[in-house]
Design a protein around this motif. Structure first.
Motif, PDB file in Angstrom:
ATOM      1  N   ILE A  79     -22.978  43.454  87.780  1.00 54.10           N
ATOM      2  CA  ILE A  79     -23.459  44.690  88.429  1.00 54.10           C
ATOM      3  C   ILE A  79     -23.025  44.685  89.892  1.00 54.10           C
ATOM      4  O   ILE A  79     -22.572  45.696  90.436  1.00 54.10           O
ATOM      5  CB  ILE A  79     -25.003  44.804  88.315  1.00 54.10           C
ATOM      6  CG1 ILE A  79     -25.446  44.843  86.845  1.00 54.10           C
ATOM      7  CG2 ILE A  79     -25.524  46.023  89.070  1.00 54.10           C
ATOM      8  CD1 ILE A  79     -24.987  46.049  86.065  1.00 54.10           C
ATOM      9  N   GLY A  80     -23.133  43.508  90.527  1.00 54.18           N
ATOM     10  CA  GLY A  80     -22.704  43.370  91.920  1.00 54.18           C
ATOM     11  C   GLY A  80     -21.231  43.702  92.073  1.00 54.18           C
ATOM     12  O   GLY A  80     -20.820  44.345  93.046  1.00 54.18           O
ATOM     13  N   LEU A  81     -20.428  43.267  91.097  1.00 51.02           N
ATOM     14  CA  LEU A  81     -18.996  43.540  91.133  1.00 51.02           C
ATOM     15  C   LEU A  81     -18.713  45.045  91.147  1.00 51.02           C
ATOM     16  O   LEU A  81     -17.823  45.529  91.855  1.00 51.02           O
ATOM     17  CB  LEU A  81     -18.311  42.885  89.937  1.00 51.02           C
ATOM     18  CG  LEU A  81     -16.793  43.035  89.848  1.00 51.02           C
ATOM     19  CD1 LEU A  81     -16.105  42.411  91.066  1.00 51.02           C
ATOM     20  CD2 LEU A  81     -16.252  42.422  88.561  1.00 51.02           C
ATOM     21  N   MET A  82     -19.501  45.799  90.386  1.00 45.93           N
ATOM     22  CA  MET A  82     -19.316  47.262  90.328  1.00 45.93           C
ATOM     23  C   MET A  82     -19.569  47.879  91.714  1.00 45.93           C
ATOM     24  O   MET A  82     -18.867  48.805  92.133  1.00 45.93           O
ATOM     25  CB  MET A  82     -20.247  47.872  89.278  1.00 45.93           C
ATOM     26  CG  MET A  82     -19.882  47.435  87.864  1.00 45.93           C
ATOM     27  SD  MET A  82     -21.143  47.848  86.642  1.00 45.93           S
ATOM     28  CE  MET A  82     -20.780  49.547  86.350  1.00 45.93           C
ATOM     29  N   VAL A 133     -28.174  41.759  91.673  1.00 44.83           N
ATOM     30  CA  VAL A 133     -26.721  41.982  91.710  1.00 44.83           C
ATOM     31  C   VAL A 133     -25.926  40.742  92.124  1.00 44.83           C
ATOM     32  O   VAL A 133     -24.716  40.693  91.936  1.00 44.83           O
ATOM     33  CB  VAL A 133     -26.336  43.169  92.628  1.00 44.83           C
ATOM     34  CG1 VAL A 133     -27.034  44.433  92.192  1.00 44.83           C
ATOM     35  CG2 VAL A 133     -26.614  42.858  94.083  1.00 44.83           C
ATOM     36  N   THR A 134     -26.595  39.737  92.696  1.00 45.88           N
ATOM     37  CA  THR A 134     -25.842  38.539  93.128  1.00 45.88           C
ATOM     38  C   THR A 134     -26.148  37.328  92.261  1.00 45.88           C
ATOM     39  O   THR A 134     -25.257  36.521  91.994  1.00 45.88           O
ATOM     40  CB  THR A 134     -26.173  38.186  94.592  1.00 45.88           C
ATOM     41  OG1 THR A 134     -27.584  37.979  94.722  1.00 45.88           O
ATOM     42  CG2 THR A 134     -25.723  39.285  95.528  1.00 45.88           C
ATOM     43  N   PHE A 167     -24.871  52.500  81.964  1.00 43.06           N
ATOM     44  CA  PHE A 167     -25.458  53.588  82.769  1.00 43.06           C
ATOM     45  C   PHE A 167     -24.786  53.659  84.138  1.00 43.06           C
ATOM     46  O   PHE A 167     -24.386  54.721  84.614  1.00 43.06           O
ATOM     47  CB  PHE A 167     -26.962  53.363  82.971  1.00 43.06           C
ATOM     48  CG  PHE A 167     -27.797  53.599  81.742  1.00 43.06           C
ATOM     49  CD1 PHE A 167     -27.537  54.672  80.892  1.00 43.06           C
ATOM     50  CD2 PHE A 167     -28.850  52.751  81.442  1.00 43.06           C
ATOM     51  CE1 PHE A 167     -28.327  54.888  79.763  1.00 43.06           C
ATOM     52  CE2 PHE A 167     -29.641  52.958  80.320  1.00 43.06           C
ATOM     53  CZ  PHE A 167     -29.369  54.019  79.478  1.00 43.06           C
ATOM     54  N   LEU A 168     -24.673  52.475  84.795  1.00 41.85           N
ATOM     55  CA  LEU A 168     -24.137  52.432  86.154  1.00 41.85           C
ATOM     56  C   LEU A 168     -22.672  52.869  86.169  1.00 41.85           C
ATOM     57  O   LEU A 168     -22.247  53.638  87.037  1.00 41.85           O
ATOM     58  CB  LEU A 168     -24.287  51.020  86.735  1.00 41.85           C
ATOM     59  CG  LEU A 168     -23.976  50.862  88.222  1.00 41.85           C
ATOM     60  CD1 LEU A 168     -24.827  51.782  89.075  1.00 41.85           C
ATOM     61  CD2 LEU A 168     -24.188  49.408  88.672  1.00 41.85           C
ATOM     62  N   SER A 169     -21.930  52.393  85.165  1.00 35.82           N
ATOM     63  CA  SER A 169     -20.513  52.762  85.082  1.00 35.82           C
ATOM     64  C   SER A 169     -20.356  54.266  84.856  1.00 35.82           C
ATOM     65  O   SER A 169     -19.478  54.904  85.445  1.00 35.82           O
ATOM     66  CB  SER A 169     -19.854  51.980  83.938  1.00 35.82           C
ATOM     67  OG  SER A 169     -18.508  52.371  83.810  1.00 35.82           O
ATOM     68  N   ALA A 170     -21.242  54.817  84.011  1.00 36.59           N
ATOM     69  CA  ALA A 170     -21.174  56.256  83.718  1.00 36.59           C
ATOM     70  C   ALA A 170     -21.382  57.086  84.977  1.00 36.59           C
ATOM     71  O   ALA A 170     -20.899  58.225  85.082  1.00 36.59           O
ATOM     72  CB  ALA A 170     -22.225  56.619  82.674  1.00 36.59           C
ATOM     73  N   LEU A 171     -22.083  56.513  85.945  1.00 37.32           N
ATOM     74  CA  LEU A 171     -22.318  57.235  87.207  1.00 37.32           C
ATOM     75  C   LEU A 171     -21.245  56.912  88.251  1.00 37.32           C
ATOM     76  O   LEU A 171     -20.659  57.810  88.851  1.00 37.32           O
ATOM     77  CB  LEU A 171     -23.698  56.862  87.770  1.00 37.32           C
ATOM     78  CG  LEU A 171     -24.890  57.409  86.983  1.00 37.32           C
ATOM     79  CD1 LEU A 171     -26.151  56.645  87.364  1.00 37.32           C
ATOM     80  CD2 LEU A 171     -25.091  58.893  87.255  1.00 37.32           C
ATOM     81  N   LEU A 172     -20.981  55.609  88.453  1.00 38.04           N
ATOM     82  CA  LEU A 172     -20.088  55.216  89.538  1.00 38.04           C
ATOM     83  C   LEU A 172     -18.624  55.562  89.267  1.00 38.04           C
ATOM     84  O   LEU A 172     -17.909  55.993  90.178  1.00 38.04           O
ATOM     85  CB  LEU A 172     -20.212  53.707  89.797  1.00 38.04           C
ATOM     86  CG  LEU A 172     -21.506  53.216  90.451  1.00 38.04           C
ATOM     87  CD1 LEU A 172     -21.459  51.703  90.647  1.00 38.04           C
ATOM     88  CD2 LEU A 172     -21.748  53.902  91.794  1.00 38.04           C
ATOM     89  N   THR A 173     -18.182  55.392  88.028  1.00 33.29           N
ATOM     90  CA  THR A 173     -16.751  55.591  87.738  1.00 33.29           C
ATOM     91  C   THR A 173     -16.281  57.008  88.062  1.00 33.29           C
ATOM     92  O   THR A 173     -15.335  57.181  88.837  1.00 33.29           O
ATOM     93  CB  THR A 173     -16.449  55.220  86.272  1.00 33.29           C
ATOM     94  OG1 THR A 173     -16.885  53.880  86.049  1.00 33.29           O
ATOM     95  CG2 THR A 173     -14.965  55.345  85.976  1.00 33.29           C
ATOM     96  N   PRO A 174     -16.947  58.042  87.521  1.00 33.61           N
ATOM     97  CA  PRO A 174     -16.481  59.400  87.868  1.00 33.61           C
ATOM     98  C   PRO A 174     -16.603  59.720  89.353  1.00 33.61           C
ATOM     99  O   PRO A 174     -15.763  60.415  89.917  1.00 33.61           O
ATOM    100  CB  PRO A 174     -17.359  60.318  87.021  1.00 33.61           C
ATOM    101  CG  PRO A 174     -18.523  59.504  86.596  1.00 33.61           C
ATOM    102  CD  PRO A 174     -18.060  58.093  86.548  1.00 33.61           C
TER     103      PRO A 174
END
Length: 989
Positions: free
Chosen positions: A684-687, A677-678, A624-631
């Protein structure tokens, strides 16, 4: 036409054709005549012969002024001449055998001015000098309408100029008014009332205008004359006859109604007032309100009924026994249905407050339990009144939907207007909860049933009632769904109103759902219905951008409340919001369609709260997070790559787009905790670290674009809270870029960020702070004035205000550094060069700053530095010269001389706190420096302040003791004694 008449005409001319010089000469000539000793004779002579209205007005105006200003200096003969002449004019008589004064044939403003002159004579002469003025006037009324009209004008002028309490009066005027009223009551009021009655009886069918004038005058006098002169078997039937006869003009009937209202409003004891109200048989006029609701007569009858109800209610409050109260309550029961009708259908005089009256009535119900059938019926009618009053006018429908200027004004007006009505609704809800809930259910059901084109305002009102009612329900009742709430909330969630496209309906619908969310928390079977309402075209997908943005914000609030209960729906929600997410980041936000807190980024916060829960599996969470942050990051990177070659015209749109993306990522990150995240999910923190890396590039490419700089700074603040210590590797680069700009506003934002970092990481930030502090000090100490800011005219410029804000933030920054055990930062080789300007700035603020809280912070900084840098007596000095600076300069200037200044106000709470810190500083200095401090402070500072030897010895004793409160108390009395001795003759600095 002689010179005076010409001069008067020229002075009154407003055509613009007269030569200004000539006009000013004419005005001067008129003024010269006015100041002559024979002005009264000149005016009366002119009034006898001139037919020019300007001349008549000037003469009457001059007489009025002369009487007011020079009456006491006039001789008896002149007074008598003016009295006789003015009275003759008012009675339509010749002043002497030759003159034929026709002032009463002039226009209304001439007659009003003549009445004013006569009233001025009454002011000075009645009843001591001219006792017969009213009794002499009455026989002249037989001359007909012209004199009757003039008599009414005299009575009205007397009320306006002297008697009425609607205008502020001087003590002298109040005394004269009492004298005039007492004399009139004793001498002529009954004759005047008889004259009113005879005139109305004689002229009612032939001259309605004269009768109306008489009634209007009479209304003014009812408030203070003997009520028995009006409330009797002759006058009251006559008034009601005038009101109820159909063929008479509305103006005459309305004037009679106003007289009855004056009777009703007469200040009296409660019991006689009740008898009076009973005797009026007010039900006779109920039928009149059903006539044309816009007519003046219906307005007057409406005012009478509301006034009658108010008085009956007031009487019920002033009576004690249940038996006595029963009568006014019966009168109320009789009149209330008509009052409710009036409130819903008629224009009501603004002096009558519907809400105030109904609130008082509802308050009387609180003591009655249970309510009788009739009272329950009244409660229902009150609710109908509230609904009618809160309904928008359909003529504003398009304006409110488009939210143009007219729409905004109407919405603001209605929001303000509704406040008291919703308070009333809650009161009714407490008195009769079941009736209120049934009413709201029926309102909603009725709103659903009506056609789409008609029911926008009705639906909005019904929903607003349900929303406002929720404020009065306890959390427990909300959760359990007490009463018919269990039926109403599902009904609300499942309803699709035909007019849901209306902005107002859609907004109040969503607000109402959120208000009753506690019910859904307990009854999770309704969660899918809540999600549907927010995710379909009723909410986030509503065609109106104002609604969809508000829906995003409210959905975020709903997510916060439902949180874990939404885990099964996360994927569905995520899919449903894909288009909204894309739309937000590609929208041209320079259009300013929507501004303020509801900028649309709340949808990302809502998604962040959903996918940031530990209940969501890691794999799903990362997807989910990647789908939002990447674009989003890709969009930023593309924009930055093109920044150097792009067309400058495109720049604002690109910058706006990047802003939107940063806001979205910032909002999204709010749903993720530092622990997640830590510790538990570092992937997740890395993203987020990778995202931070990308966003920091913005500062390199757009170093001077303030909006972007602010947004990136805000994101760094966010990441400090989210990533914890793992943000450290990114800080040097970020701080370096932010420090590249040294404008005051930007420096303030930079220091605020550093303050957050210090408070979060304490000494862990030492190395980074040691690196950046010299650059900060270099810039700030170069631009801040050492000796304070200028004051007086021209000193309140934007530039100076920005510098003052920077200085305040610097004091906070230095305070945060010292109180978090980081003062060693000041001692690095690169920072030592800024020690002196820092000490001078802190010293100046500690002694002189107008804000006592700033002074307190600076004193606390000195205390902490003394503790950090100074060992006990004879120890090694960490900072050469600091000890002597503190003892010789800080101690005497701040802790003694600045306190002796009369501006140091011991009655002020903040000043007392500062004083406590100064006393603590002395204690700390004694503990650290021992006799070195004591000798200098007492032997050098005290003598300069004129301190006696015995008090100095007592001070030493208190300082060496262990009771800090005793020291503080003694030192305060010492300072106050020294101030008395000086008597302001010494100023220490």
């Amino acid at each position: 036409m002689d010179d005076l008449e010409k001069a008067i005409l020229i002075s009154f001319d407003e055509s613009g054709t007269i030569d200004p010089v000539l006009k000013s000469q004419a005005i001067a000539y008129c003024q010269q005549i006015k100041e002559s000793t024979s002005i009264c004779s000149i005016c009366i002579e002119r009034l006898c012969i001139s037919k020019i209205v300007q001349v008549e007005f000037w003469c009457l105006q001059s007489l009025h002024e002369v009487l007011r200003v020079r009456y006491s200096s006039m001789g008896p003969e002149e007074k008598s001449f003016v009295r006789k002449s003015v009275f003759s004019m008012a009675c339509f008589e010749a002043i002497d055998d030759e003159s034929s004064v026709r002032v009463l044939e002039g226009p209304a403003f001439i007659k009003n001015k003549l009445a004013q002159v006569l009233v001025t004579l009454i002011y000075f002469e009645y009843p001591l000098i001219w006792a017969s003025v009213f009794t002499d006037y009455l026989p002249h009324l037989s001359k007909g309408a012209t004199v009757i009209d003039m008599f009414c004008r005299v009575l009205n002028a007397l009320d306006d100029e002297l008697i009425s309490l609607d205008y502020p009066r001087s003590a002298e005027e109040t005394t004269v008014a009492a004298r005039v009223k007492d004399a009139m009551r004793q001498q002529c009021v009954s004759q005047i009332v008889r004259a009113w009655y005879d005139i109305i009886s004689m002229y009612r069918n032939s001259d309605a205008e004269v009768c109306t004038s008489v009634l209007d005058s009479m209304r003014r006098y009812i408030t203070w004359i003997d009520i028995g002169l009006i409330v009797n078997d002759a006058f009251i039937p006559l008034l009601f006859e005038l009101i109820l006869v159909d063929g008479l003009p509305d103006q005459l009937r309305g004037a009679a109604v106003s007289c009855v209202l004056a009777v009703v409003s007469k200040r009296m004891d409660a019991k006689p007032k009740i008898r009076l109200l009973q005797s009026l048989q007010i039900s006779r006029v109920f039928g009149l309100i059903a006539e044309d609701s816009d007519s003046e007569l219906v307005e007057k009858v409406a005012a009478l009924l509301t006034g009658y109800a108010t008085e009956a209610l007031d009487c019920s409050k002033r009576l004690n026994s249940q038996e006595d109260i029963a009568v006014p309550m019966e009168l109320l029961d009789e009149v209330l249905p008509s009052v409710f009708y009036v409130m819903q259908n008629c224009e009501i005089d603004t002096t009558f407050s519907i809400v105030q009256f109904l609130s008082s009535y509802v308050a009387t119900m609180r003591s009655l339990s249970p309510l009788r059938e009739k009272q329950l019926r009244h409660v229902g009618q009150i609710l109908e009144v509230i609904r009618a009053q809160i309904r928008y006018d359909p003529s504003f429908r398009d304006n409110l939907d488009a939210l143009d200027k007219i729409g905004r004004e109407e919405e603001d007006r209605m929001v303000e207007f509704r406040k008291d009505l919703f308070v009333l609704l809650r009161s009714v809800g407490r008195v009769a909860p079941d009736v209120t809930q049934v009413f709201i259910r029926n309102s909603l059901a009725s709103a659903v049933a009506t056609s789409a084109d008609r029911n926008v305002e009705e639906v909005e009102a019904a929903l607003s009632l349900f929303y406002a009612y929720g404020e009065s329900i306890s959390d427990e009742a909300l959760r359990s769904g007490s009463g018919i709430l269990r039926e109403l909330v599902p009904m609300l969630l499942s309803t699709r109103f035909p007019c849901h496209s209306s902005r107002l309906v859609a907004l109040v619908y969503l607000d109402t759902i959120v208000r009753y969310m506690k019910f859904v928390q307990e009854h999770t079977e309704y969660v899918p219905m809540v999600l549907a309402a927010f995710l379909d075209e009723r909410g986030i997908h509503h065609p109106n951008v104002n609604v969809s943005r508000r829906a995003s914000y409210l959905f975020m609030r709903a997510v916060k409340m439902l949180k874990a209960k939404l885990v099964p729906f996360v994927e569905t929600i995520f899919q449903s919001l894909q288009d909204t997410v894309v739309q937000f980041t590609t929208m041209d936000c320079t259009s300013k369609e929507v501004s303020g807190s509801e900028d649309g980024s709340h949808i990302f916060e809502a998604i962040g709260l959903l996918i940031g829960m530990e209940d969501v599996p890691l794999e799903k969470q990362a997807d989910f997070l990647s789908a939002l942050l990447t674009p989003l990051c890709q969009l930023v990177e593309t924009s930055l790559l093109n920044a150097k070659v792009q067309n400058p015209e495109d720049s604002p749109a690109k910058i706006a787009s990047i802003q939107q993306i940063i806001m979205a990522i910032n909002a999204l990150s709010k749903g993720f905790s530092e622990r997640l995240v830590t510790a538990s999910r570092p992937a997740i923190g890395l993203m987020f670290k990778q995202t931070l890396d990308v966003l920091l590039q913005i500062l390199v490419v757009y170093p001077k674009v303030e909006p972007l700089r602010c947004k990136v700074t805000s994101f760094i603040h966010r990441m400090v809270d989210t990533l914890g210590t793992s943000v450290f590797p990114y800080l040097p680069k970020a701080l370096e870029q932010l420090l590249a700009e040294s404008e005051p506003k930007k420096m303030v934002a930079f220091l605020v960020l550093l303050n957050q970092l210090i408070c979060k990481f304490n000494t862990g930030l030492h190395d980074i702070l040691e690196q950046v502090y010299p650059s900060i000090a270099s810039r700030i100490f170069n631009i801040l004035p050492r000796e304070g800011f200028p004051s007086g005219p021209g000193s309140n410029t934007e530039e100076i205000r920005e510098l003052q804000e920077l200085q305040r933030t610097l004091y906070t920054f230095l305070h945060v550094i010292t109180t978090h055990d980081l003062s060693s930062v000041f001692l690095s080789s690169k920072s030592r060069g800024y020690m002196d300007p820092m000490m001078q700035l802190l010293l100046h603020a500690a002694c002189n700053h107008k804000d006592m809280l700033v002074r307190k912070s600076c004193v606390q900084i000195f205390i902490k530095l003394i503790k950090d840098w100074c060992s006990r007596p004879f120890g090694e000095e960490k900072v050469p010269g600091f000890q002597s600076f503190v003892i010789e300069i800080f101690a005497t200037n701040c802790c003694l001389y600045s306190v002796l200044d009369k501006s140091f106000e011991f009655h002020d709470a903040h000043t007392l706190v500062l004083f406590g810190e100064m006393v603590l500083a002395q204690k700390v200095m004694y503990e650290k420096f021992g006799n070195d401090f004591l000798v200098h402070f007492v032997s050098k500072g005290f003598p300069t302040a004129g301190c006696p030897q015995d008090l100095a010895a007592q001070y030493c004793q208190k300082l060496q003791g262990n009771d800090i409160e005793a020291l503080k108390s003694f030192y305060q009395s010492l300072i106050e004694n020294l101030r008395l001795q000086q008597n302001g003759s010494l100023v220490f600095r």
